[in-house]
Design an enzyme around this catalytic site. Sequence first.
Site, mmCIF file in Angstrom:
data_model
loop_
_atom_site.group_PDB
_atom_site.id
_atom_site.type_symbol
_atom_site.label_atom_id
_atom_site.label_comp_id
_atom_site.label_asym_id
_atom_site.label_seq_id
_atom_site.Cartn_x
_atom_site.Cartn_y
_atom_site.Cartn_z
ATOM 1 C CB VAL A 146 28.848 40.313 20.400
ATOM 2 C CG1 VAL A 146 27.401 39.858 20.463
ATOM 3 C CG2 VAL A 146 29.146 41.370 21.462
ATOM 4 N NE ARG B 114 21.998 43.398 32.212
ATOM 5 C CZ ARG B 114 23.236 42.962 32.448
ATOM 6 N NH1 ARG B 114 23.437 41.743 32.895
ATOM 7 N NH2 ARG B 114 24.271 43.761 32.261
ATOM 8 C CB ILE C 184 17.657 54.322 29.004
ATOM 9 C CG1 ILE C 184 17.788 55.173 27.722
ATOM 10 C CG2 ILE C 184 16.456 53.386 28.944
ATOM 11 C CD1 ILE C 184 16.615 56.028 27.350
ATOM 12 C CG ASN D 224 20.875 45.919 23.349
ATOM 13 O OD1 ASN D 224 20.579 47.062 23.700
ATOM 14 N ND2 ASN D 224 21.021 44.914 24.224
ATOM 15 C CE1 TYR E 226 28.528 52.392 26.677
ATOM 16 C CE2 TYR E 226 28.130 54.750 26.818
ATOM 17 C CZ TYR E 226 27.657 53.466 26.649
ATOM 18 O OH TYR E 226 26.307 53.259 26.447
HETATM 19 P P1 NAD Z 1 22.554 46.279 30.395
HETATM 20 O O1 NAD Z 1 23.859 46.189 31.073
HETATM 21 O O2 NAD Z 1 21.320 45.952 31.151
HETATM 22 O O3 NAD Z 1 22.529 45.382 29.071
HETATM 23 C C1 NAD Z 1 23.657 45.088 28.302
HETATM 24 C C2 NAD Z 1 23.457 43.719 27.685
HETATM 25 O O4 NAD Z 1 24.610 43.387 26.897
HETATM 26 C C3 NAD Z 1 23.323 42.619 28.757
HETATM 27 O O5 NAD Z 1 22.299 41.734 28.377
HETATM 28 C C4 NAD Z 1 24.679 41.922 28.703
HETATM 29 O O6 NAD Z 1 24.647 40.566 29.094
HETATM 30 C C5 NAD Z 1 25.006 42.063 27.222
HETATM 31 N N1 NAD Z 1 26.429 41.851 26.943
HETATM 32 C C6 NAD Z 1 27.480 42.415 27.572
HETATM 33 N N2 NAD Z 1 28.636 41.947 27.059
HETATM 34 C C7 NAD Z 1 28.283 41.072 26.066
HETATM 35 C C8 NAD Z 1 29.025 40.266 25.161
HETATM 36 N N3 NAD Z 1 30.365 40.255 25.161
HETATM 37 N N4 NAD Z 1 28.341 39.489 24.279
HETATM 38 C C9 NAD Z 1 26.976 39.480 24.260
HETATM 39 N N5 NAD Z 1 26.230 40.214 25.107
HETATM 40 C C10 NAD Z 1 26.886 41.004 25.990
HETATM 41 O O7 NAD Z 1 22.471 47.758 29.846
HETATM 42 P P2 NAD Z 1 21.433 48.499 28.864
HETATM 43 O O8 NAD Z 1 21.291 49.863 29.379
HETATM 44 O O9 NAD Z 1 20.232 47.666 28.619
HETATM 45 O O10 NAD Z 1 22.331 48.605 27.530
HETATM 46 C C11 NAD Z 1 21.917 48.155 26.262
HETATM 47 C C12 NAD Z 1 22.631 48.995 25.203
HETATM 48 O O11 NAD Z 1 22.168 50.352 25.291
HETATM 49 C C13 NAD Z 1 24.138 49.050 25.363
HETATM 50 O O12 NAD Z 1 24.764 49.006 24.095
HETATM 51 C C14 NAD Z 1 24.369 50.411 26.008
HETATM 52 O O13 NAD Z 1 25.647 50.906 25.741
HETATM 53 C C15 NAD Z 1 23.280 51.217 25.326
HETATM 54 N N6 NAD Z 1 22.927 52.446 26.027
HETATM 55 C C16 NAD Z 1 22.338 52.427 27.267
HETATM 56 C C17 NAD Z 1 22.009 53.621 27.872
HETATM 57 C C18 NAD Z 1 21.346 53.693 29.214
HETATM 58 O O14 NAD Z 1 21.131 54.800 29.716
HETATM 59 N N7 NAD Z 1 20.961 52.574 29.834
HETATM 60 C C19 NAD Z 1 22.297 54.833 27.233
HETATM 61 C C20 NAD Z 1 22.892 54.810 25.998
HETATM 62 C C21 NAD Z 1 23.202 53.617 25.393
#
Ligand code: NAD
Length: 247
Positions: A64, A15, A188, A90, A155
């Site tokens: 992970v 996702r 995002i 990711n 974080y």
């Molecule tokens: P999200 O919560 O939709 O996705 C996170 C994903 O990581 C999910 O698919 C979840 O199942 C998976 N996950 C969580 N714990 C896990 C584990 N122990 N093992 C394997 N998978 C695991 O959020 P997102 O916004 O899509 O985040 C994706 C990445 O982008 C993350 O690393 C987040 O920190 C980073 N990020 C997001 C934003 C934002 O604004 N959305 C900003 C900066 C960084």
Amino acid sequence: MNLSGKTAIITGGSRGIGRAIALKLAEKGANIVVNYTSSPDKATEVVEQIKEMGREALAIKADVSKEEDVSSLVKEVSKQFSTIDILINNAGITKDTLLIRMKDDDWDRVLDVNLKGTYLCTKLVAKKMMKQRSGKIVNITSVVGIIGNAGQANYAASKAGVIGLTKSSAKELAARGVNVNAVAPGFIHSDMTDKLSDEVVENYAKNIPLGKMGDPEDVANAVAFLCSEEASYLTGQVLNVDGGMVM
Ligand code: NAD
């Protein structure tokens, strides 16, 4: 950008940003391994979408932060594909609160998933990439790892750690033809940010020169570039995808 015949693992690929990256790399020609922990249905949906594009794809469950899970993930991928060409670290979580109220468990869990998870996947996949003498690793960090954020000490520390890990592994792996870079998204649209109130979103948007939140596809485009041959002279870099929020 042509990733035909490459095999890519995307952690947390079912996702949000991970899903967008999986679809983008598949669009560029790569075969995709969608790692997931809790949503097999969503992972299967992504796999089906990728197969419809004519690529190979499979979903593999693994936490992970657990070495045994990551080890079986890499073994399973190695059984199905002859090479692992691309790793996208990711997977990430937040457990936000002010520092003085933070529970040790919330500190540990965020560090375990975001930083230790990136370390474990990098370590186990890098062994294969070093033997192949080629590979691209892209770590998803955050602008918060660069500038910090009140309420996100765990974080921010984990994402700052990811930047240090990116630069150190880039230096160690460069001689073996493996590039390691990071992408730092700003604000995002995803499940992670959709739970925020309109007021918080509006306040954030005020500090974004481009005036709006980004989409997962904006991050995926930058990641696809870093995985391509066109980016072969880049390593150890952090590319902010943030509408100009941090510069
Ligand atoms: P999200 O919560 O939709 O996705 C996170 C994903 O990581 C999910 O698919 C979840 O199942 C998976 N996950 C969580 N714990 C896990 C584990 N122990 N093992 C394997 N998978 C695991 O959020 P997102 O916004 O899509 O985040 C994706 C990445 O982008 C993350 O690393 C987040 O920190 C980073 N990020 C997001 C934003 C934002 O604004 N959305 C900003 C900066 C960084």
